[in-house]
Design a protein around this motif. Structure first.
Motif, PDB file in Angstrom:
ATOM      1  N   VAL A   1       0.826  -1.194   0.000  1.00  0.00           N
ATOM      2  CA  VAL A   1       0.000   0.000   0.000  1.00  0.00           C
ATOM      3  C   VAL A   1       0.868   1.255   0.000  1.00  0.00           C
ATOM      4  O   VAL A   1       0.389   2.360  -0.254  1.00  0.00           O
ATOM      5  N   LEU A   2       2.157   1.077   0.280  1.00  0.00           N
ATOM      6  CA  LEU A   2       3.117   2.182   0.316  1.00  0.00           C
ATOM      7  C   LEU A   2       4.218   1.879  -0.699  1.00  0.00           C
ATOM      8  O   LEU A   2       5.335   1.511  -0.337  1.00  0.00           O
ATOM      9  N   PRO A   3       3.926   2.021  -2.002  1.00  0.00           N
ATOM     10  CA  PRO A   3       4.871   1.579  -3.033  1.00  0.00           C
ATOM     11  C   PRO A   3       6.227   2.264  -2.979  1.00  0.00           C
ATOM     12  O   PRO A   3       7.251   1.635  -3.270  1.00  0.00           O
ATOM     13  N   GLU A   4       6.274   3.527  -2.581  1.00  0.00           N
ATOM     14  CA  GLU A   4       7.561   4.220  -2.499  1.00  0.00           C
ATOM     15  C   GLU A   4       8.431   3.600  -1.410  1.00  0.00           C
ATOM     16  O   GLU A   4       9.635   3.376  -1.605  1.00  0.00           O
ATOM     17  N   LEU A   5       7.820   3.285  -0.273  1.00  0.00           N
ATOM     18  CA  LEU A   5       8.568   2.654   0.811  1.00  0.00           C
ATOM     19  C   LEU A   5       8.994   1.243   0.425  1.00  0.00           C
ATOM     20  O   LEU A   5      10.127   0.833   0.692  1.00  0.00           O
ATOM     21  N   ALA A   6       8.096   0.493  -0.202  1.00  0.00           N
ATOM     22  CA  ALA A   6       8.430  -0.866  -0.628  1.00  0.00           C
ATOM     23  C   ALA A   6       9.576  -0.854  -1.635  1.00  0.00           C
ATOM     24  O   ALA A   6      10.482  -1.698  -1.575  1.00  0.00           O
ATOM     25  N   LYS A   7       9.534   0.096  -2.558  1.00  0.00           N
ATOM     26  CA  LYS A   7      10.612   0.208  -3.554  1.00  0.00           C
ATOM     27  C   LYS A   7      11.938   0.503  -2.883  1.00  0.00           C
ATOM     28  O   LYS A   7      12.978  -0.080  -3.240  1.00  0.00           O
ATOM     29  N   GLU A   8      11.930   1.379  -1.900  1.00  0.00           N
ATOM     30  CA  GLU A   8      13.157   1.718  -1.175  1.00  0.00           C
ATOM     31  C   GLU A   8      13.650   0.520  -0.358  1.00  0.00           C
ATOM     32  O   GLU A   8      14.849   0.230  -0.322  1.00  0.00           O
ATOM     33  N   ALA A   9      12.723  -0.181   0.283  1.00  0.00           N
ATOM     34  CA  ALA A   9      13.110  -1.328   1.103  1.00  0.00           C
ATOM     35  C   ALA A   9      13.773  -2.411   0.267  1.00  0.00           C
ATOM     36  O   ALA A   9      14.740  -3.050   0.705  1.00  0.00           O
ATOM     37  N   ARG A  10      13.278  -2.622  -0.926  1.00  0.00           N
ATOM     38  CA  ARG A  10      13.824  -3.664  -1.786  1.00  0.00           C
ATOM     39  C   ARG A  10      15.019  -3.161  -2.591  1.00  0.00           C
ATOM     40  O   ARG A  10      16.044  -3.840  -2.699  1.00  0.00           O
ATOM     41  N   GLY A  11      14.899  -1.975  -3.149  1.00  0.00           N
ATOM     42  CA  GLY A  11      15.964  -1.449  -3.992  1.00  0.00           C
ATOM     43  C   GLY A  11      17.240  -1.141  -3.246  1.00  0.00           C
ATOM     44  O   GLY A  11      18.347  -1.267  -3.791  1.00  0.00           O
ATOM     45  N   SER A  12      17.121  -0.761  -1.985  1.00  0.00           N
ATOM     46  CA  SER A  12      18.300  -0.439  -1.174  1.00  0.00           C
ATOM     47  C   SER A  12      19.009  -1.683  -0.664  1.00  0.00           C
ATOM     48  O   SER A  12      20.120  -1.603  -0.138  1.00  0.00           O
ATOM     49  N   GLY A  13      18.353  -2.829  -0.787  1.00  0.00           N
ATOM     50  CA  GLY A  13      18.902  -4.056  -0.222  1.00  0.00           C
ATOM     51  C   GLY A  13      18.493  -4.294   1.218  1.00  0.00           C
ATOM     52  O   GLY A  13      18.878  -5.291   1.830  1.00  0.00           O
ATOM     53  N   MET A  14      17.695  -3.377   1.784  1.00  0.00           N
ATOM     54  CA  MET A  14      17.294  -3.487   3.181  1.00  0.00           C
ATOM     55  C   MET A  14      16.577  -4.785   3.488  1.00  0.00           C
ATOM     56  O   MET A  14      16.914  -5.498   4.447  1.00  0.00           O
ATOM     57  N   LEU A  15      15.586  -5.150   2.666  1.00  0.00           N
ATOM     58  CA  LEU A  15      14.805  -6.347   2.949  1.00  0.00           C
ATOM     59  C   LEU A  15      15.676  -7.594   2.820  1.00  0.00           C
ATOM     60  O   LEU A  15      15.553  -8.531   3.621  1.00  0.00           O
ATOM     61  N   ALA A  16      16.556  -7.610   1.850  1.00  0.00           N
ATOM     62  CA  ALA A  16      17.484  -8.736   1.706  1.00  0.00           C
ATOM     63  C   ALA A  16      18.402  -8.837   2.918  1.00  0.00           C
ATOM     64  O   ALA A  16      18.717  -9.941   3.388  1.00  0.00           O
ATOM     65  N   ASN A  17      18.827  -7.696   3.445  1.00  0.00           N
ATOM     66  CA  ASN A  17      19.686  -7.714   4.627  1.00  0.00           C
ATOM     67  C   ASN A  17      18.936  -8.218   5.856  1.00  0.00           C
ATOM     68  O   ASN A  17      19.499  -8.948   6.682  1.00  0.00           O
ATOM     69  N   VAL A  18      17.672  -7.829   5.983  1.00  0.00           N
ATOM     70  CA  VAL A  18      16.868  -8.356   7.093  1.00  0.00           C
ATOM     71  C   VAL A  18      16.769  -9.873   6.984  1.00  0.00           C
ATOM     72  O   VAL A  18      16.917 -10.592   7.975  1.00  0.00           O
ATOM     73  N   ALA A  19      16.547 -10.363   5.770  1.00  0.00           N
ATOM     74  CA  ALA A  19      16.465 -11.819   5.558  1.00  0.00           C
ATOM     75  C   ALA A  19      17.773 -12.499   5.941  1.00  0.00           C
ATOM     76  O   ALA A  19      17.771 -13.584   6.543  1.00  0.00           O
TER      77      ALA A  19
ATOM     78  N   VAL B   1      20.706  -1.940  19.069  1.00  0.00           N
ATOM     79  CA  VAL B   1      21.676  -2.012  17.982  1.00  0.00           C
ATOM     80  C   VAL B   1      20.900  -1.881  16.669  1.00  0.00           C
ATOM     81  O   VAL B   1      19.915  -2.592  16.462  1.00  0.00           O
ATOM     82  N   VAL B   2      21.343  -0.966  15.804  1.00  0.00           N
ATOM     83  CA  VAL B   2      20.660  -0.734  14.528  1.00  0.00           C
ATOM     84  C   VAL B   2      21.639  -0.942  13.379  1.00  0.00           C
ATOM     85  O   VAL B   2      22.561  -0.146  13.191  1.00  0.00           O
ATOM     86  N   PRO B   3      21.472  -2.019  12.591  1.00  0.00           N
ATOM     87  CA  PRO B   3      22.246  -2.143  11.360  1.00  0.00           C
ATOM     88  C   PRO B   3      21.702  -1.124  10.349  1.00  0.00           C
ATOM     89  O   PRO B   3      20.552  -1.240   9.910  1.00  0.00           O
ATOM     90  N   ALA B   4      22.503  -0.138  10.005  1.00  0.00           N
ATOM     91  CA  ALA B   4      22.013   0.982   9.203  1.00  0.00           C
ATOM     92  C   ALA B   4      21.485   0.557   7.841  1.00  0.00           C
ATOM     93  O   ALA B   4      20.597   1.210   7.282  1.00  0.00           O
ATOM     94  N   ASP B   5      22.007  -0.542   7.304  1.00  0.00           N
ATOM     95  CA  ASP B   5      21.561  -1.014   5.996  1.00  0.00           C
ATOM     96  C   ASP B   5      20.435  -2.032   6.096  1.00  0.00           C
ATOM     97  O   ASP B   5      20.062  -2.658   5.106  1.00  0.00           O
ATOM     98  N   ALA B   6      19.854  -2.178   7.281  1.00  0.00           N
ATOM     99  CA  ALA B   6      18.724  -3.084   7.467  1.00  0.00           C
ATOM    100  C   ALA B   6      17.478  -2.345   7.943  1.00  0.00           C
ATOM    101  O   ALA B   6      16.546  -2.936   8.481  1.00  0.00           O
ATOM    102  N   ILE B   7      17.471  -1.011   7.761  1.00  0.00           N
ATOM    103  CA  ILE B   7      16.266  -0.208   7.970  1.00  0.00           C
ATOM    104  C   ILE B   7      16.084   0.677   6.746  1.00  0.00           C
ATOM    105  O   ILE B   7      17.041   0.933   6.002  1.00  0.00           O
ATOM    106  N   ALA B   8      14.865   1.134   6.517  1.00  0.00           N
ATOM    107  CA  ALA B   8      14.597   1.989   5.360  1.00  0.00           C
ATOM    108  C   ALA B   8      13.465   2.948   5.667  1.00  0.00           C
ATOM    109  O   ALA B   8      12.598   2.681   6.507  1.00  0.00           O
ATOM    110  N   GLY B   9      13.503   4.072   4.959  1.00  0.00           N
ATOM    111  CA  GLY B   9      12.443   5.068   5.057  1.00  0.00           C
ATOM    112  C   GLY B   9      12.395   5.853   3.764  1.00  0.00           C
ATOM    113  O   GLY B   9      13.151   5.582   2.832  1.00  0.00           O
TER     114      GLY B   9
END
Length: 217
Positions: A33-51, A169-177
């Motif tokens: 429902v938030l395509p810009e956020l989803a695009k950032e989460a996936r395109g930045s590698g954030m979601l892959a890093n969480v996985a 502890v926050v892995p900077a490449d595992a969060i997105a906005g």
């Protein structure tokens, strides 16, 4: 970045919990429902890093908690006291309890030993949910915070964790906005003041070290 020895001490598997925040299909999935956020989460590698972090946690014995935001079809119990909540009511995809929108999004995997904690209200997965009691019962001292968004839920989570006495502890490449340049600014000017900022690779290195003999009761 903290020295490896310091980070390694913080991330003792016996006292560390990995928290994923709103890594659900309706937020970061292809039909978000938030395509810009989803695009950032996936395109930045954030979601892959969480996985990657979740997979390593499963292998090293670090407890994983997945925090999901959802709402009842009738909306009962949901907040309406902020613009964000009122806007969410009008979105075409609703994060309804039991729907595919509130399932954890691929490639993040949920193991049998994971906890999935769902909330119907508020901005944080900690306040007013089972997360804090679970952390205390698990003997948690350090909470690794991942997920979305750096705009709202992630900083709320970090503040709540610190206020309750946990080391965050926050892995900077595992969060997105959004926008993309907001996340590093939030990390540099806010989160770095209260949390240990690191990277996915550094956390993985700590998770991959030999486990201590002492295990959770």
């Amino acid at each position: 970045m903290p020295p490896y020895e310091q980070l390694s001490e913080l991330l003792d598997p016996a006292t560390t919990v990995l928290l994923t925040v709103e890594c659900q299909q309706g937020v970061v999935g292809p039909d978000s429902v938030l395509p810009e956020l989803a695009k950032e989460a996936r395109g930045s590698g954030m979601l892959a890093n969480v996985a990657r972090l979740v997979d390593a946690a499963h292998r090293s014995g670090v407890q994983v908690i997945h925090a999901v935001a959802e709402r009842r079809p009738d909306g009962r119990g949901a907040n309406r006291n902020a613009r964000l909540f009122r806007a969410a009511e009008r979105l075409p995809v609703q994060q309804l309890s039991g729907s595919t929108a509130v399932r954890i999004a691929a490639p993040v995997e949920v193991a049998e030993e994971d906890f999935v904690v769902r909330r119907l209200h508020g901005l944080s997965p900690i306040t007013g949910t089972d997360v804090d009691p679970l952390l205390r019962n698990l003997g948690c001292r350090t909470l690794v915070v991942t997920g979305v968004s750096a705009n709202v839920a992630v900083p709320n989570t970090v503040f709540d964790a610190v206020n309750r006495g946990y080391a965050a502890v926050v892995p900077a490449d595992a969060i997105a906005g959004v926008p993309s340049d907001y996340t590093p600014a939030m990390i540099r000017n806010t989160l770095a003041l209260v949390a240990t900022i690191t990277t996915t690779d550094d956390v993985l290195a700590c998770f991959g070290r030999p486990r201590r003999a002492a295990q959770r009761a």
